[in-house]
Write a protein that holds these residues in place. Structure first.
Motif, PDB file in Angstrom:
ATOM      1  N   ASN A   1       0.847  -1.192   0.000  1.00  0.00           N
ATOM      2  CA  ASN A   1       0.000   0.000   0.000  1.00  0.00           C
ATOM      3  C   ASN A   1       0.886   1.247   0.000  1.00  0.00           C
ATOM      4  O   ASN A   1       1.545   1.557   0.974  1.00  0.00           O
ATOM      5  CB  ASN A   1      -0.892  -0.018   1.244  1.00  0.00           C
ATOM      6  CG  ASN A   1      -1.879   1.137   1.285  1.00  0.00           C
ATOM      7  OD1 ASN A   1      -1.766   2.098   0.531  1.00  0.00           O
ATOM      8  ND2 ASN A   1      -2.835   1.039   2.184  1.00  0.00           N
ATOM      9  N   ARG A   2       0.909   1.971  -1.139  1.00  0.00           N
ATOM     10  CA  ARG A   2       1.825   3.114  -1.254  1.00  0.00           C
ATOM     11  C   ARG A   2       1.477   4.236  -0.276  1.00  0.00           C
ATOM     12  O   ARG A   2       2.367   4.980   0.160  1.00  0.00           O
ATOM     13  CB  ARG A   2       1.857   3.642  -2.689  1.00  0.00           C
ATOM     14  CG  ARG A   2       0.548   4.213  -3.206  1.00  0.00           C
ATOM     15  CD  ARG A   2       0.715   4.771  -4.617  1.00  0.00           C
ATOM     16  NE  ARG A   2      -0.528   5.334  -5.097  1.00  0.00           N
ATOM     17  CZ  ARG A   2      -1.462   4.656  -5.736  1.00  0.00           C
ATOM     18  NH1 ARG A   2      -1.289   3.355  -5.951  1.00  0.00           N
ATOM     19  NH2 ARG A   2      -2.566   5.243  -6.166  1.00  0.00           N
ATOM     20  N   ILE A   3       0.193   4.364   0.070  1.00  0.00           N
ATOM     21  CA  ILE A   3      -0.188   5.400   1.036  1.00  0.00           C
ATOM     22  C   ILE A   3       0.343   5.039   2.426  1.00  0.00           C
ATOM     23  O   ILE A   3       0.848   5.891   3.154  1.00  0.00           O
ATOM     24  CB  ILE A   3      -1.719   5.588   1.071  1.00  0.00           C
ATOM     25  CG1 ILE A   3      -2.213   6.050  -0.306  1.00  0.00           C
ATOM     26  CG2 ILE A   3      -2.127   6.596   2.144  1.00  0.00           C
ATOM     27  CD1 ILE A   3      -3.714   6.166  -0.412  1.00  0.00           C
ATOM     28  N   PHE A   4       0.244   3.756   2.768  1.00  0.00           N
ATOM     29  CA  PHE A   4       0.785   3.303   4.049  1.00  0.00           C
ATOM     30  C   PHE A   4       2.297   3.481   4.086  1.00  0.00           C
ATOM     31  O   PHE A   4       2.869   3.854   5.111  1.00  0.00           O
ATOM     32  CB  PHE A   4       0.416   1.836   4.279  1.00  0.00           C
ATOM     33  CG  PHE A   4       0.764   1.320   5.658  1.00  0.00           C
ATOM     34  CD1 PHE A   4       0.023   1.707   6.761  1.00  0.00           C
ATOM     35  CD2 PHE A   4       1.832   0.464   5.847  1.00  0.00           C
ATOM     36  CE1 PHE A   4       0.328   1.245   8.032  1.00  0.00           C
ATOM     37  CE2 PHE A   4       2.154  -0.006   7.118  1.00  0.00           C
ATOM     38  CZ  PHE A   4       1.394   0.386   8.214  1.00  0.00           C
ATOM     39  N   LEU A   5       2.976   3.245   2.954  1.00  0.00           N
ATOM     40  CA  LEU A   5       4.430   3.454   2.889  1.00  0.00           C
ATOM     41  C   LEU A   5       4.782   4.926   3.090  1.00  0.00           C
ATOM     42  O   LEU A   5       5.753   5.251   3.776  1.00  0.00           O
ATOM     43  CB  LEU A   5       4.966   2.963   1.543  1.00  0.00           C
ATOM     44  CG  LEU A   5       5.091   1.453   1.361  1.00  0.00           C
ATOM     45  CD1 LEU A   5       5.524   1.120  -0.062  1.00  0.00           C
ATOM     46  CD2 LEU A   5       6.085   0.870   2.364  1.00  0.00           C
ATOM     47  N   ALA A   6       3.986   5.816   2.483  1.00  0.00           N
ATOM     48  CA  ALA A   6       4.228   7.252   2.668  1.00  0.00           C
ATOM     49  C   ALA A   6       4.007   7.641   4.126  1.00  0.00           C
ATOM     50  O   ALA A   6       4.759   8.451   4.689  1.00  0.00           O
ATOM     51  CB  ALA A   6       3.304   8.060   1.759  1.00  0.00           C
TER      52      ALA A   6
ATOM     53  N   PHE B   1       1.534  15.146   3.934  1.00  0.00           N
ATOM     54  CA  PHE B   1       0.642  15.956   3.108  1.00  0.00           C
ATOM     55  C   PHE B   1       0.122  15.121   1.935  1.00  0.00           C
ATOM     56  O   PHE B   1      -1.057  15.194   1.569  1.00  0.00           O
ATOM     57  CB  PHE B   1       1.381  17.194   2.584  1.00  0.00           C
ATOM     58  CG  PHE B   1       0.569  18.050   1.658  1.00  0.00           C
ATOM     59  CD1 PHE B   1      -0.480  18.825   2.142  1.00  0.00           C
ATOM     60  CD2 PHE B   1       0.843  18.077   0.289  1.00  0.00           C
ATOM     61  CE1 PHE B   1      -1.237  19.620   1.292  1.00  0.00           C
ATOM     62  CE2 PHE B   1       0.087  18.862  -0.570  1.00  0.00           C
ATOM     63  CZ  PHE B   1      -0.949  19.635  -0.072  1.00  0.00           C
ATOM     64  N   TYR B   2       1.005  14.290   1.366  1.00  0.00           N
ATOM     65  CA  TYR B   2       0.599  13.366   0.302  1.00  0.00           C
ATOM     66  C   TYR B   2      -0.447  12.378   0.821  1.00  0.00           C
ATOM     67  O   TYR B   2      -1.436  12.093   0.133  1.00  0.00           O
ATOM     68  CB  TYR B   2       1.821  12.621  -0.232  1.00  0.00           C
ATOM     69  CG  TYR B   2       1.471  11.408  -1.068  1.00  0.00           C
ATOM     70  CD1 TYR B   2       1.003  11.561  -2.381  1.00  0.00           C
ATOM     71  CD2 TYR B   2       1.603  10.124  -0.555  1.00  0.00           C
ATOM     72  CE1 TYR B   2       0.665  10.449  -3.149  1.00  0.00           C
ATOM     73  CE2 TYR B   2       1.270   9.006  -1.311  1.00  0.00           C
ATOM     74  CZ  TYR B   2       0.801   9.179  -2.610  1.00  0.00           C
ATOM     75  OH  TYR B   2       0.472   8.075  -3.362  1.00  0.00           O
ATOM     76  N   VAL B   3      -0.239  11.862   2.029  1.00  0.00           N
ATOM     77  CA  VAL B   3      -1.203  10.930   2.631  1.00  0.00           C
ATOM     78  C   VAL B   3      -2.557  11.614   2.800  1.00  0.00           C
ATOM     79  O   VAL B   3      -3.602  11.048   2.472  1.00  0.00           O
ATOM     80  CB  VAL B   3      -0.685  10.408   3.992  1.00  0.00           C
ATOM     81  CG1 VAL B   3      -1.760   9.585   4.705  1.00  0.00           C
ATOM     82  CG2 VAL B   3       0.571   9.563   3.804  1.00  0.00           C
ATOM     83  N   ALA B   4      -2.537  12.848   3.323  1.00  0.00           N
ATOM     84  CA  ALA B   4      -3.778  13.587   3.549  1.00  0.00           C
ATOM     85  C   ALA B   4      -4.504  13.874   2.240  1.00  0.00           C
ATOM     86  O   ALA B   4      -5.729  13.736   2.147  1.00  0.00           O
ATOM     87  CB  ALA B   4      -3.481  14.887   4.293  1.00  0.00           C
ATOM     88  N   ARG B   5      -3.755  14.264   1.201  1.00  0.00           N
ATOM     89  CA  ARG B   5      -4.368  14.554  -0.101  1.00  0.00           C
ATOM     90  C   ARG B   5      -4.946  13.291  -0.730  1.00  0.00           C
ATOM     91  O   ARG B   5      -6.013  13.318  -1.352  1.00  0.00           O
ATOM     92  CB  ARG B   5      -3.336  15.155  -1.052  1.00  0.00           C
ATOM     93  CG  ARG B   5      -3.041  16.621  -0.790  1.00  0.00           C
ATOM     94  CD  ARG B   5      -2.413  17.273  -1.984  1.00  0.00           C
ATOM     95  NE  ARG B   5      -3.314  17.296  -3.123  1.00  0.00           N
ATOM     96  CZ  ARG B   5      -2.998  17.808  -4.333  1.00  0.00           C
ATOM     97  NH1 ARG B   5      -1.790  18.332  -4.517  1.00  0.00           N
ATOM     98  NH2 ARG B   5      -3.859  17.800  -5.307  1.00  0.00           N
ATOM     99  N   SER B   6      -4.238  12.178  -0.577  1.00  0.00           N
ATOM    100  CA  SER B   6      -4.698  10.916  -1.153  1.00  0.00           C
ATOM    101  C   SER B   6      -5.985  10.439  -0.510  1.00  0.00           C
ATOM    102  O   SER B   6      -6.772   9.706  -1.112  1.00  0.00           O
ATOM    103  CB  SER B   6      -3.615   9.833  -1.009  1.00  0.00           C
ATOM    104  OG  SER B   6      -2.443  10.209  -1.685  1.00  0.00           O
TER     105      SER B   6
END
Length: 393
Positions: free
Chosen positions: A198-203, A372-377
């Motif tokens: 999961n790329r979001i979890f990695l971020a 911020f990337y996680v929040a936007r995703s």
């Protein structure tokens, strides 16, 4: 005595013990003849070995239904071994720290498992239980400073042993296993593979790593750094008290902030406050500023940690809940601790307080960018818990 009261008491005495000892361990090691670089190396090696061992604790805890026993050992063994920190030999200190860390590394996942279960059953929040540890850490840190100033840093293990013993006694009264603990429901390696797909979890892990590695500059080196700019040991206790006590309202109100902003935005908010607290110390590296800036600790660590634990719980499926928490803990406390101890110890030794603070500010800034990337995703969509075969997002 119901489980909530027992857990709050356990967290309180765990905080008292850790606050009175952990904040001054680096000072004790320095008093034993180690320099800052050696202290960082000792702590990094010990933490690395603890990370390697940690999955074994999950196996023992859940496959053999021995969560309470593991929790007891996680507190009792470091307490008993603390007497050996009086040694002047690096190899002895390394061995003691490593074994202590191997046992203490399992405290958070197992204690949090009990706390989350108890909170859900009672209609309470995890933060309302966890805040007792912050109260204990605040009182313990201040009392520890007075003990070091009035007695000696060489015997700081005595109150640590006594307070830990009370925590152990309370742990004996807890149920054998947290009723809703789903740890190791499937293999650890399979759970990790799902999570890392999961790329979001990695971020999220990357942001947590970069943000929390800066906390070793506070947790490990604060007293030494504070003294290097002219602060006293007694005043360092005031700073540590402020840092811990501000966690109390933050953890109490964290659930309300999370409901209002969402977990991802709360994580981002906490990360940005990390940037602010380190930035202030870069601009004003003075003892009084280093004391005053600790009022931001609760807003940074308090919001961040509560939101992170709940975020992991939300994004992972029930059968890999504790695998998710274990992976998070390995990255947040383990790998971040290794890098932080080595990097911040080197910077403090070679470049002084300003070099360390600047590095912490930049690390927090990059971490905030990832969050911020996680929040936007996550914006505009409801993120369902990742289940088997569904974690490849």
């Amino acid at each position: 005595m119901n489980k909530l009261v027992k857990l709050r008491g356990f967290y309180l005495f765990l905080g008292l013990a850790g606050g009175s000892f952990g904040s001054y361990l680096s000072l004790l090691l320095k008093d034993n003849g180690l320099d800052v670089g050696q202290i960082g190396m000792l702590m990094a090696i010990g933490t690395l070995i603890a990370i390697i061992i940690q999955p074994v604790w999950g196996l023992i805890s859940d496959r053999y239904n021995q969560a309470r026993l593991v929790l007891i050992f996680s507190v009792a063994v470091p307490a008993v071994l603390s007497v050996f920190y009086r040694s002047e030999y690096f190899i002895v200190l390394l061995l003691v720290y490593t074994v202590s860390t191997i046992f203490s590394s399992t405290q958070a996942p197992i204690a949090d498992s009990y706390a989350i279960t108890a909170a859900n059953q009672a209609g309470a929040t995890y933060g309302s239980i966890r805040l007792m540890m912050s109260i204990g850490a605040a009182v313990g840190a201040y009392a520890g400073a007075q003990y070091v100033a009035q007695v000696s840093v060489s015997t700081i293990w005595v109150p640590f042993l006594l307070l830990s013993s009370i925590a152990v006694a309370i742990a004996f009264s807890l149920p054998k296993q947290a009723e809703e603990n789903h740890m190791m429901a499937q293999s650890f390696s399979k759970g990790v593979k799902q999570l890392l797909g999961n790329r979001i979890f990695l971020a999220f892990l990357g942001g947590s790593f970069l943000v929390n590695q800066t906390m070793t500059a506070f947790g490990t080196y604060f007293v030494i750094a504070f003294q290097s700019v002219g602060g006293s040991t007694s005043h360092s206790g005031i700073a540590l008290f402020l840092a811990s006590v501000t966690n109390v309202p933050s953890m109490f109100f964290a659930s309300k902030v999370i409901r209002r902003l969402g977990m991802e935005r709360t994580l981002l908010l906490g990360a940005l406050i990390y940037v602010l607290r380190w930035g202030i110390q870069v601009l004003f590296p003075y003892p009084m500023v280093m004391i005053g800036v600790q009022v931001l600790h609760g807003l940074s660590f308090g919001f961040f940690y509560i939101a992170a634990v709940e975020y992991v719980s939300k994004i992972t499926a029930p059968e890999i809940q504790a695998t998710g928490q274990s992976v998070f803990n390995m990255v947040f406390s383990g790998f971040a601790g290794i890098l932080g101890n080595l990097l911040n110890g080197f910077l403090l030794n070679q470049g002084g307080v300003n070099a360390m603070n600047l590095s912490c500010m930049l690390s927090s800034l990059v971490g905030a960018a990832l969050l911020f990337y996680v929040a936007r995703s996550s914006r505009g969509r409801t993120q369902a818990p990742a289940a088997s075969g569904e974690l490849g997002a």
